[in-house]
Scaffold this motif. Sequence first.
Motif, short mmCIF file in Angstrom:
data_model
loop_
_atom_site.label_atom_id
_atom_site.label_comp_id
_atom_site.label_asym_id
_atom_site.label_seq_id
_atom_site.Cartn_x
_atom_site.Cartn_y
_atom_site.Cartn_z
N PRO A 195 0.81 -1.23 0.00
CA PRO A 195 0.00 0.00 0.00
C PRO A 195 0.84 1.28 0.00
O PRO A 195 0.35 2.34 -0.39
N TRP A 196 2.08 1.20 0.40
CA TRP A 196 2.93 2.39 0.42
C TRP A 196 3.56 2.73 -0.93
O TRP A 196 4.13 3.80 -1.09
N LEU A 197 3.51 1.78 -1.87
CA LEU A 197 4.24 1.98 -3.12
C LEU A 197 3.79 3.24 -3.86
O LEU A 197 4.62 3.99 -4.38
N ALA A 198 2.49 3.49 -3.86
CA ALA A 198 1.97 4.64 -4.60
C ALA A 198 2.44 5.95 -3.96
O ALA A 198 2.59 6.97 -4.62
N GLN A 199 2.68 5.88 -2.67
CA GLN A 199 2.98 7.07 -1.89
C GLN A 199 4.48 7.39 -1.88
O GLN A 199 4.86 8.55 -1.90
N TYR A 200 5.30 6.35 -1.79
CA TYR A 200 6.74 6.57 -1.63
C TYR A 200 7.50 6.09 -2.87
O TYR A 200 7.62 4.90 -3.12
N GLU A 201 8.05 7.06 -3.59
CA GLU A 201 8.77 6.73 -4.83
C GLU A 201 10.07 5.99 -4.58
O GLU A 201 10.66 5.43 -5.50
N ASN A 202 10.58 6.07 -3.36
CA ASN A 202 11.88 5.46 -3.07
C ASN A 202 11.74 4.09 -2.42
O ASN A 202 12.64 3.62 -1.75
N LEU A 203 10.59 3.45 -2.65
CA LEU A 203 10.37 2.13 -2.06
C LEU A 203 10.39 1.05 -3.14
O LEU A 203 9.79 1.19 -4.20
N ILE A 204 11.12 -0.03 -2.84
CA ILE A 204 11.12 -1.22 -3.70
C ILE A 204 10.70 -2.40 -2.83
O ILE A 204 11.16 -2.52 -1.69
N ILE A 205 9.85 -3.25 -3.35
CA ILE A 205 9.47 -4.45 -2.60
C ILE A 205 9.96 -5.68 -3.36
O ILE A 205 9.82 -5.77 -4.58
N LEU A 206 10.56 -6.61 -2.63
CA LEU A 206 11.02 -7.87 -3.23
C LEU A 206 10.18 -9.01 -2.69
O LEU A 206 9.84 -9.05 -1.51
N ARG A 207 9.87 -9.94 -3.55
CA ARG A 207 9.15 -11.16 -3.14
C ARG A 207 9.81 -12.36 -3.83
O ARG A 207 10.54 -12.20 -4.80
N THR A 208 9.49 -13.54 -3.34
CA THR A 208 10.03 -14.74 -3.95
C THR A 208 9.00 -15.86 -3.91
O THR A 208 8.12 -15.86 -3.04
N LEU A 209 9.12 -16.81 -4.84
CA LEU A 209 8.27 -18.00 -4.77
C LEU A 209 9.03 -19.18 -4.16
O LEU A 209 8.52 -20.29 -4.10
N SER A 210 10.25 -18.90 -3.70
CA SER A 210 11.09 -19.97 -3.17
C SER A 210 10.53 -20.59 -1.90
O SER A 210 10.75 -21.76 -1.62
N LYS A 211 9.85 -19.79 -1.10
CA LYS A 211 9.33 -20.31 0.17
C LYS A 211 7.96 -20.94 0.00
O LYS A 211 7.40 -21.50 0.93
N LEU A 212 7.40 -20.77 -1.21
CA LEU A 212 6.02 -21.19 -1.44
C LEU A 212 5.93 -22.52 -2.17
O LEU A 212 4.84 -22.96 -2.52
N GLY A 213 7.07 -23.14 -2.43
CA GLY A 213 7.03 -24.44 -3.09
C GLY A 213 7.72 -24.47 -4.45
O GLY A 213 7.70 -25.49 -5.12
N LEU A 214 8.34 -23.35 -4.85
CA LEU A 214 8.99 -23.34 -6.17
C LEU A 214 10.48 -22.97 -6.09
O LEU A 214 11.03 -22.39 -7.03
N ALA A 215 11.15 -23.33 -5.01
CA ALA A 215 12.56 -22.93 -4.84
C ALA A 215 13.43 -23.39 -6.00
O ALA A 215 14.33 -22.68 -6.44
N GLY A 216 13.15 -24.59 -6.52
CA GLY A 216 13.97 -25.14 -7.60
C GLY A 216 13.86 -24.34 -8.88
O GLY A 216 14.72 -24.43 -9.75
N LEU A 217 12.77 -23.57 -9.00
CA LEU A 217 12.54 -22.85 -10.25
C LEU A 217 13.13 -21.46 -10.25
O LEU A 217 13.17 -20.80 -11.28
N ARG A 218 13.56 -20.97 -9.09
CA ARG A 218 14.21 -19.66 -9.00
C ARG A 218 13.33 -18.54 -9.56
O ARG A 218 13.62 -17.97 -10.62
N VAL A 219 12.28 -18.22 -8.84
CA VAL A 219 11.43 -17.11 -9.28
C VAL A 219 11.34 -16.06 -8.18
O VAL A 219 10.82 -16.34 -7.10
N GLY A 220 11.85 -14.90 -8.45
CA GLY A 220 11.66 -13.77 -7.55
C GLY A 220 11.00 -12.66 -8.33
O GLY A 220 11.02 -12.65 -9.56
N TYR A 221 10.37 -11.73 -7.64
CA TYR A 221 9.85 -10.57 -8.36
C TYR A 221 10.01 -9.31 -7.54
O TYR A 221 10.24 -9.36 -6.35
N MET A 222 9.94 -8.21 -8.26
CA MET A 222 10.20 -6.93 -7.66
C MET A 222 9.06 -5.98 -8.02
O MET A 222 8.57 -5.99 -9.13
#
Lengths: 356, 365
Positions: A195-222
């Motif tokens: 929810p802060w992304l629209a407000q703060y231009e200097n914010l980046i959020i990182l996520r990953t699918l590695s903890k959700l069952g797809l570690a072998g596939l190497r998927v992260g997103y930003m």
Amino acid sequence: MEINDFIRKGIRDLKPYQVPGVSYSIKLDAHENPYPLPDRLRAKVEKVMANLPLNRYPDPGAVKLRQAIADYTGLDTDWITVGNGSDELIQSIMLAFGENVVYPEPTFDMYPILAKVTGLSLKGIPLGDNFCLDDEAIIQAAKENQPSLIFISSPNNPTGNSFPREKIERIIVESGALVICDEAYYEFSGESFIPWLAQYENLIILRTLSKLGLAGLRVGYMLASPSIIREINKVKLPYNLNTVSQEIAALVLTDFEPISSQIKEIVAQREEVSQCLKALPGIDSFPSRTNFILMRSNLPGADYIWSELVKAGILIKNLNREGALKDCLRVSIGTHEENAAIISALNRIVFDSEIV
Amino acid sequence: MPLKPRPNVLKVQLYEPGKPVSEVTRELGLTDVVKLASNENPWGPSPKALSALKGSLADINRYPDGGGFYLKEALSAKLGVDPDWIILGNGSDEIGGLLTLTYLDPGDEAVVGDPAFIRYAQNVTLVGGEGISVKLREFTHDLPAMAAAVTPKTKLVFIANPNNPTGTMVTQQEVDNFLHRIPSSVLVVLDEAYYEYIDREDFPKSLEILKERENILILRTFSKIHGLAGLRIGYGIGRPEVISAINRVRPPFNVNSVAQEAALAALDDEEYIEQCRRLNQEGYAYLTQELKRLGIRFVSSVANFILVDVGQDARKVYERLMAEGVIVRPMGGYGLTTHLRVTIGRPEENERFIQAVKKLYSTRA
Ligand SMILES: Cc1ncc(COP(=O)(O)O)c(C=O)c1O
Ligand SMILES: Cc1ncc(COP(=O)(O)O)c(C=O)c1O
């Protein structure tokens, strides 16, 4: 002169990553989802896989996956880019924006490692008692070392706690830095800064699918404003994420319910393991909002416990080093059976060690 | 106010990939599109790789083997070097980037051919290095000129052999002469992405060279003849000192588990590789014969693609071919404004290309 005399100065002291050369039957060291892909998803995956053109380079724009992430996060696709694991995105952020990296300590090892790799200066700010965030010192460090990138994993690896939102917000507002909130454990904590992304231009959020069952596939997103995403897209590899990963990740995010159930189960198991650990003499454990638990044992000691567990065929992560992680171990939450196995092994180890 | 990117980043141009089929079908409303744009193997991967891939899905909840143990063992047996002479990458492209991170400080130089595979220069720029480009001679790497371009600041030399986008190769003799002139403090990268397609006695025996010299790194990939471009896996072969230096900057889990399994199976299917090599040669013979008939110039190639001189603005020809459902690659980005690069496809795809070219030329006349 030899070629290796020319290795860049910053990386001479980096060691290649080593995997522990031990055998084990239960693996609780890497915060993976212990369950295989649920049947419903597995069936869908097999269907998709039958027709994938693997001889073709992947979609460099990852259109389908970014759309799935857009639907999952509620953001537009131009706020999204994907990586070969979050690792690649962390490195890309450093290559693109550079100079100084500030982070609380202890935290995810890849922040300092990749800062060295990319030739940036780095400054770790110790966490306080009970691993609380020293927002003041972080802001100070960023102001003294401009321009800077502040990496904050919340919940934090390896401590397991998440940091107060007010402190993080203060850092975003006052530091003058680009602030990267790493939400690798979002699905286990339920707390997000989106929810802060629209407000703060200097914010980046990182996520990953590695903890959700797809570690072998190497998927992260930003997730970040399109102007930041554009620069990251320049520095990442043009074909960074393979086709199979793009397809399966898109499929999983579009039909997330089966994974959600697994996560609920892991969170319930976490609470159970946490209770059992509390009952063990000689082991202190810390509260967790993730899929792992940090524990400390002065006696019989982390090294001893770790090697006894290995003898029992159980691999966890030994974090023992001088400083805040002295005598610390980190255990991922496994299946019910795996958790029962480690609790009973720990029981035996502490009682056999005759500290009680 | 967000941070400004580093100046080096602003200098980097976005890589322009070949258009995916799906995009062209969508944009032009075509259903039957032929892609001859990215030097992929039109025959797909070995069936063995596909079945290995299915098996690998059972473990995708686990991180990949960061050391790539089994694949490196298999490569080791095949190549006759120890596993610690090998590094795996998220495509060989990733290894090119890791190399510049390992060896280039800002201001250091890397010698590259012009035109050569564009990613080398991009990676060099990104870390603040200076790419020194040396013009090709007759579309071939000019090794004497490249040797002459080496200065005390030079750390790396990139030689794509065969070269992309020209399809030409340098010989054992040429490489020998070149290496004699190169100080051991300069790492020479022999990028052999198309190695398995080569059928030439005088192609450099790079593994032998590597055993004699410490300053060589060979790059190879599963993206080309192995038909696994979609999985992103390539490898580098070098002295253990060089490999362990690059390993310092390699992210620990850079190669996904599915790619490792599929590559292992693909490597094993020598018969399939042999078959693809032969089919490629037949495709080459057909295409070059037809181009000659049409009086269209091209550069002789030892790889799975051909650089074609259309004698006019190649971007326009590219667009008109695309309207016919044939995707090729215009080479303006490489400074070759009248050239197209055409990947050798299946027979029916090659025919589609030739038909489209004929149509274009006849409507022009
Ligand atoms: C905070 C944090 N970020 C990122 C990652 C790694 O994610 P990935 O597997 O996507 O590279 C981890 C994994 O341990 C982590 O703890
Ligand atoms: C000379 C050369 N090297 C490397 C590559 C990229 O290979 P990979 O797919 O392994 O990254 C290509 C692809 O076109 C190429 O032409």
